[in-house]
Design a protein around this motif. Sequence first.
Motif, PDB file in Angstrom:
ATOM      1  N   GLY A 236      41.569  -1.989 -17.103  1.00  0.00           N
ATOM      2  CA  GLY A 236      42.915  -1.686 -16.626  1.00  0.00           C
ATOM      3  C   GLY A 236      43.877  -2.842 -16.843  1.00  0.00           C
ATOM      4  O   GLY A 236      43.493  -3.936 -17.279  1.00  0.00           O
ATOM      5  N   GLY A 237      45.154  -2.587 -16.530  1.00  0.00           N
ATOM      6  CA  GLY A 237      46.194  -3.581 -16.754  1.00  0.00           C
ATOM      7  C   GLY A 237      46.226  -4.668 -15.692  1.00  0.00           C
ATOM      8  O   GLY A 237      45.583  -4.569 -14.646  1.00  0.00           O
ATOM      9  N   CYS A 238      47.028  -5.708 -15.966  1.00  0.00           N
ATOM     10  CA  CYS A 238      47.117  -6.875 -15.078  1.00  0.00           C
ATOM     11  C   CYS A 238      48.232  -6.745 -14.043  1.00  0.00           C
ATOM     12  O   CYS A 238      48.411  -7.657 -13.221  1.00  0.00           O
ATOM     13  N   ILE A 239      48.991  -5.673 -14.077  1.00  0.00           N
ATOM     14  CA  ILE A 239      50.138  -5.560 -13.198  1.00  0.00           C
ATOM     15  C   ILE A 239      49.765  -5.679 -11.721  1.00  0.00           C
ATOM     16  O   ILE A 239      50.460  -6.336 -10.951  1.00  0.00           O
ATOM     17  N   GLY A 240      48.648  -5.074 -11.336  1.00  0.00           N
ATOM     18  CA  GLY A 240      48.237  -5.113  -9.925  1.00  0.00           C
ATOM     19  C   GLY A 240      47.824  -6.490  -9.456  1.00  0.00           C
ATOM     20  O   GLY A 240      48.441  -7.060  -8.544  1.00  0.00           O
ATOM     21  N   PRO A 241      46.781  -7.077 -10.056  1.00  0.00           N
ATOM     22  CA  PRO A 241      46.327  -8.394  -9.576  1.00  0.00           C
ATOM     23  C   PRO A 241      47.348  -9.500  -9.794  1.00  0.00           C
ATOM     24  O   PRO A 241      47.479 -10.396  -8.950  1.00  0.00           O
ATOM     25  N   PHE A 242      48.084  -9.453 -10.901  1.00  0.00           N
ATOM     26  CA  PHE A 242      49.080 -10.486 -11.173  1.00  0.00           C
ATOM     27  C   PHE A 242      50.217 -10.400 -10.157  1.00  0.00           C
ATOM     28  O   PHE A 242      50.676 -11.418  -9.632  1.00  0.00           O
ATOM     29  N   SER A 243      50.675  -9.191  -9.845  1.00  0.00           N
ATOM     30  CA  SER A 243      51.750  -9.019  -8.867  1.00  0.00           C
ATOM     31  C   SER A 243      51.318  -9.451  -7.479  1.00  0.00           C
ATOM     32  O   SER A 243      52.078 -10.091  -6.743  1.00  0.00           O
ATOM     33  N   ALA A 244      50.082  -9.108  -7.107  1.00  0.00           N
ATOM     34  CA  ALA A 244      49.571  -9.499  -5.787  1.00  0.00           C
ATOM     35  C   ALA A 244      49.498 -11.021  -5.677  1.00  0.00           C
ATOM     36  O   ALA A 244      49.874 -11.601  -4.651  1.00  0.00           O
ATOM     37  N   PHE A 245      49.007 -11.664  -6.736  1.00  0.00           N
ATOM     38  CA  PHE A 245      48.934 -13.129  -6.743  1.00  0.00           C
ATOM     39  C   PHE A 245      50.326 -13.735  -6.647  1.00  0.00           C
ATOM     40  O   PHE A 245      50.550 -14.688  -5.881  1.00  0.00           O
ATOM     41  N   ALA A 246      51.274 -13.184  -7.423  1.00  0.00           N
ATOM     42  CA  ALA A 246      52.639 -13.722  -7.428  1.00  0.00           C
ATOM     43  C   ALA A 246      53.279 -13.598  -6.055  1.00  0.00           C
ATOM     44  O   ALA A 246      53.925 -14.539  -5.572  1.00  0.00           O
ATOM     45  N   ASN A 247      53.123 -12.448  -5.420  1.00  0.00           N
ATOM     46  CA  ASN A 247      53.728 -12.255  -4.096  1.00  0.00           C
ATOM     47  C   ASN A 247      53.149 -13.234  -3.078  1.00  0.00           C
ATOM     48  O   ASN A 247      53.887 -13.829  -2.286  1.00  0.00           O
ATOM     49  N   THR A 248      51.839 -13.408  -3.096  1.00  0.00           N
ATOM     50  CA  THR A 248      51.200 -14.337  -2.155  1.00  0.00           C
ATOM     51  C   THR A 248      51.663 -15.768  -2.396  1.00  0.00           C
ATOM     52  O   THR A 248      51.988 -16.500  -1.448  1.00  0.00           O
ATOM     53  N   TYR A 249      51.711 -16.159  -3.656  1.00  0.00           N
ATOM     54  CA  TYR A 249      52.093 -17.532  -4.006  1.00  0.00           C
ATOM     55  C   TYR A 249      53.548 -17.808  -3.654  1.00  0.00           C
ATOM     56  O   TYR A 249      53.869 -18.834  -3.036  1.00  0.00           O
ATOM     57  N   LEU A 250      54.438 -16.893  -4.005  1.00  0.00           N
ATOM     58  CA  LEU A 250      55.859 -17.085  -3.712  1.00  0.00           C
ATOM     59  C   LEU A 250      56.142 -16.971  -2.224  1.00  0.00           C
ATOM     60  O   LEU A 250      57.059 -17.632  -1.715  1.00  0.00           O
TER      61      LEU A 250
END
Length: 224
Positions: free
Chosen positions: A164-178
């Motif tokens: 599958g695509g990276c949109i889910g895990p990448f977005s979750a990581f970005a939201n947590t980090y920001l």
Amino acid sequence: MPTKLMLVFVGFDFIFAACGGLLMGFSVMSEQNQRADPTLDNVAQNLLLGQCPLTAGVVNSIFIFVTFLLSLPALFLPHNRGWLRAQGWLVVFCATFTLGLGLSVWVETLQTRRRLEGIWGRESTLIQSLLQQKFDCCGYLNETSPPFVIDNTCKNALVAAQKGGCIGPFSAFANTYLDRIFTAAFGIVGIDVILVLCVAMVLKYRQEQERYRHIDEKNGMGGL
């Protein structure tokens, strides 16, 4: 003998300066990390930090240090109120500046998926491959949109389709980090607000002490 009010004021004044140091350190170190070679450990963070106002953070920390230095005369001149007023207005300015930085990062989290898609599309295949390996995914939306990069994680179209695509895990990581970044900025604003209240209380205390001295002088007690 310093009063409890002055001890609290001095304490928060130094905490205020320490917040400036943290802001300076984070901004400078983040800018240095962005110039480092991309790895699995830093690739996602560096992409996100590239969207943060790091230069503005350095400028903000400089204002904080200047404000702290201007507060020192207020500590060593117990009857002076001019320096305190100047410090109070500068702390308000610094708080507004920091709040603006925090809000700019917070706004980024409201549009994470849309912004990350643009970031992904602008990056080289090396960066995209590192992101795929970091989040164990292939492509951004899916394996075909945009096309995945062939690497050890995504060896072929069949494997890519399963991951599958990276949109889910990448977005979750970005939201947590920001979230951590803008929460820290809002925490600094909270310290600034407390310091402004301390400045106001010290000003009130010194104003009352001045009034008492004038009363004593009128009563012939020599301002004692």
